[in-house]
Design an enzyme around this catalytic site. Structure first.
Site, PDB file in Angstrom:
ATOM      1  N   ASP A 195     -37.762  -2.864  -9.515  1.00 50.77           N
ATOM      2  CA  ASP A 195     -37.099  -2.508 -10.823  1.00 50.77           C
ATOM      3  C   ASP A 195     -37.163  -3.630 -11.682  1.00 50.77           C
ATOM      4  O   ASP A 195     -37.165  -5.040 -10.999  1.00 50.77           O
ATOM      5  CB  ASP A 195     -35.563  -1.960 -10.512  1.00 50.77           C
ATOM      6  CG  ASP A 195     -35.037  -1.708 -11.590  1.00 50.77           C
ATOM      7  OD1 ASP A 195     -35.542  -0.903 -12.375  1.00 50.77           O
ATOM      8  OD2 ASP A 195     -33.975  -2.160 -12.007  1.00 50.77           O
ATOM      9  N   ASP A 199     -35.345  -3.839 -15.349  1.00 55.20           N
ATOM     10  CA  ASP A 199     -34.214  -4.168 -16.038  1.00 55.20           C
ATOM     11  C   ASP A 199     -32.995  -4.095 -15.030  1.00 55.20           C
ATOM     12  O   ASP A 199     -32.664  -3.185 -14.256  1.00 55.20           O
ATOM     13  CB  ASP A 199     -33.827  -2.966 -17.017  1.00 55.20           C
ATOM     14  CG  ASP A 199     -35.011  -2.940 -18.023  1.00 55.20           C
ATOM     15  OD1 ASP A 199     -35.105  -3.956 -18.634  1.00 55.20           O
ATOM     16  OD2 ASP A 199     -35.621  -1.814 -18.084  1.00 55.20           O
ATOM     17  N   GLU A 223     -30.335  -5.731 -20.237  1.00 61.63           N
ATOM     18  CA  GLU A 223     -29.583  -4.848 -20.878  1.00 61.63           C
ATOM     19  C   GLU A 223     -28.660  -5.198 -21.950  1.00 61.63           C
ATOM     20  O   GLU A 223     -29.006  -4.833 -23.043  1.00 61.63           O
ATOM     21  CB  GLU A 223     -28.844  -3.802 -19.880  1.00 61.63           C
ATOM     22  CG  GLU A 223     -29.905  -3.213 -18.883  1.00 61.63           C
ATOM     23  CD  GLU A 223     -30.500  -1.848 -19.641  1.00 61.63           C
ATOM     24  OE1 GLU A 223     -30.510  -1.984 -20.763  1.00 61.63           O
ATOM     25  OE2 GLU A 223     -31.358  -1.152 -18.850  1.00 61.63           O
ATOM     26  N   GLY A 241     -33.879   5.403 -19.308  1.00 57.69           N
ATOM     27  CA  GLY A 241     -34.855   5.649 -20.350  1.00 57.69           C
ATOM     28  C   GLY A 241     -34.473   5.741 -21.795  1.00 57.69           C
ATOM     29  O   GLY A 241     -33.255   6.445 -22.036  1.00 57.69           O
ATOM     30  N   LYS A 289     -35.433   6.806 -24.805  1.00 59.71           N
ATOM     31  CA  LYS A 289     -35.701   7.912 -25.562  1.00 59.71           C
ATOM     32  C   LYS A 289     -34.475   9.026 -25.174  1.00 59.71           C
ATOM     33  O   LYS A 289     -33.657   9.586 -25.893  1.00 59.71           O
ATOM     34  CB  LYS A 289     -36.896   8.805 -25.648  1.00 59.71           C
ATOM     35  CG  LYS A 289     -37.785   7.729 -26.473  1.00 59.71           C
ATOM     36  CD  LYS A 289     -39.112   8.593 -26.389  1.00 59.71           C
ATOM     37  CE  LYS A 289     -40.057   8.455 -25.036  1.00 59.71           C
ATOM     38  NZ  LYS A 289     -40.342   7.116 -24.306  1.00 59.71           N
ATOM     39  N   THR A 344     -38.154   2.637 -15.444  1.00 61.17           N
ATOM     40  CA  THR A 344     -38.092   3.190 -16.488  1.00 61.17           C
ATOM     41  C   THR A 344     -38.468   3.084 -17.721  1.00 61.17           C
ATOM     42  O   THR A 344     -38.818   3.897 -18.702  1.00 61.17           O
ATOM     43  CB  THR A 344     -36.688   4.379 -16.463  1.00 61.17           C
ATOM     44  OG1 THR A 344     -35.821   3.449 -16.954  1.00 61.17           O
ATOM     45  CG2 THR A 344     -36.167   4.697 -15.047  1.00 61.17           C
TER      46      THR A 344
HETATM   47  C1  XBP Z   1     -33.869   0.898 -17.211  1.00 63.73           C
HETATM   48  C2  XBP Z   1     -33.562   1.741 -18.455  1.00 63.73           C
HETATM   49  C3  XBP Z   1     -34.250   1.417 -19.651  1.00 63.73           C
HETATM   50  C4  XBP Z   1     -34.044   0.394 -20.431  1.00 63.73           C
HETATM   51  C5  XBP Z   1     -34.457   0.624 -22.066  1.00 63.73           C
HETATM   52  O1  XBP Z   1     -33.477   1.498 -16.054  1.00 63.73           O
HETATM   53  O2  XBP Z   1     -32.916   2.885 -18.373  1.00 63.73           O
HETATM   54  O3  XBP Z   1     -33.898   2.753 -20.275  1.00 63.73           O
HETATM   55  O4  XBP Z   1     -32.515   0.286 -20.492  1.00 63.73           O
HETATM   56  O5  XBP Z   1     -36.008   0.668 -21.640  1.00 63.73           O
HETATM   57  P1  XBP Z   1     -33.830   0.940 -14.576  1.00 63.73           P
HETATM   58  P2  XBP Z   1     -36.834   1.666 -22.759  1.00 63.73           P
HETATM   59  O6  XBP Z   1     -33.694  -0.485 -14.529  1.00 63.73           O
HETATM   60  O7  XBP Z   1     -33.323   1.687 -13.669  1.00 63.73           O
HETATM   61  O8  XBP Z   1     -35.284   1.372 -14.576  1.00 63.73           O
HETATM   62  O9  XBP Z   1     -35.891   1.838 -23.888  1.00 63.73           O
HETATM   63  O10 XBP Z   1     -38.138   1.130 -22.740  1.00 63.73           O
HETATM   64  O11 XBP Z   1     -36.706   3.055 -21.854  1.00 63.73           O
HETATM   65 MG    MG Z   2     -32.396  -1.389 -13.129  1.00 64.78          MG
END
Ligand code: XBP
Ligand code: MG
Length: 263
Positions: free
Chosen positions: A16, A18, A25, A59, A61, A130
């Site tokens: 993963d 983020d 974040e 995500g 959006k 994501t």
């Molecule tokens: C990561 C996310 C992403 C990021 C923002 O989750 O939820 O939405 O916060 O990215 P994970 P975008 O680590 O579980 O994959 O704005 O590009 O979607």
């Molecule tokens: Mg994550």
């Protein structure tokens, strides 16, 4: 005579991004969302606490839509809602990429070291996230360098699949491209949503927590750690059996993978 289950050898690491490769974040994505809102003349502000709640929806959006549903439900009636969210999200991605390019996001402890060791040991790498693909590429380029970006056989990101984590779809997408069974892989996640996605796809997962996810339920994780650790800066093991290892080395990963796949 019943045969003992034959454990598969560890072949690939699926990361993963983020919260796992980097703490992106609070000071990265959150700030970029707020800049996009301000630029569009909106008074929407996501403070640190609110953002922690909004992270329940993966995500960007999808997260904006969820925020509108909670705080500005009339917005959901606008006929141009999908285009409006898409435009805000494009602006957010631009701000996020600028932030990473300025060197604003370091990798978490142990990540660069483990990748170098695992590469030398012949393990494959993939990404299952994501977030938007360009966010992944800019982060890896600015932390590991363009050369090491090519170490990743497959980058599964963003809208490659319709259903984002906790759905298993992005893991299945990655496994298909790696042409490996889930039990030959080890996933690295930081959140309950990410863990659920990996587990539902059959991939054993190690969780490295961060301040936003530390209190989540990680039942089913192979191991829960503070981070991947370094020889001079061991991790804290929060759940599971680290088998005497104090940082994530290739030997440790092989052991943890065997523990997770043989039960
Ligand atoms: C990561 C996310 C992403 C990021 C923002 O989750 O939820 O939405 O916060 O990215 P994970 P975008 O680590 O579980 O994959 O704005 O590009 O979607
Ligand atoms: Mg994550």
């Amino acid at each position: 005579m019943a045969e003992a289950a034959q454990a598969l050898e560890l072949r690939a690491l699926i990361f993963d991004v983020d919260g796992t490769l980097a703490d992106t974040e609070r000071d990265g994505h959150r700030v970029a969302f707020n800049r996009a809102f301000a630029e569009a003349g909106l008074d929407w502000v996501w403070d640190e606490a609110l953002y922690g709640e909004l992270l329940a929806v993966t995500g960007g959006k999808e997260r904006i839509r969820h925020y509108l549903d909670r705080f500005h439900p009339a917005e959901l009636q606008r006929p141009d809602l999908p285009e409006r969210i898409a435009a805000l999200h494009r602006a957010k991605t631009r701000h996020y990429v600028e932030h990473v390019r300025r060197g604003g996001v370091p990798l978490r402890p142990g990540v660069a070291r483990l990748l170098t060791e695992a590469r030398a040991a012949g393990l494959k790498f993939a990404i299952a996230t994501t977030t938007t693909p360009e966010n992944v590429v800019v982060l890896l380029e600015h932390t590991l360098g363009a050369q090491r970006l090519r170490w990743f056989d497959c980058i599964g990101a963003g809208d490659a699949v319709a259903a984002k984590k906790p759905a298993p779809d992005i893991y299945r997408w990655v496994l298909e491209r790696l042409a490996l069974p889930p039990q030959a892989c080890l996933a690295f996640e930081d959140s309950a949503n990410g863990l659920a996605a990996a587990r539902c796809a059959g991939v054993p997962a190690i969780v490295t927590v961060n301040p936003y996810t530390a209190d989540q339920d990680f039942a089913g994780a192979a191991l829960v750690l503070s981070d991947l650790g370094e020889p001079q800066r061991p991790f804290r093991c929060l759940a599971g059996d680290a088998a005497g290892h104090a940082w994530a080395s290739v030997a440790a990963l092989r052991r943890w993978h065997a523990q997770a796949t043989t039960g």
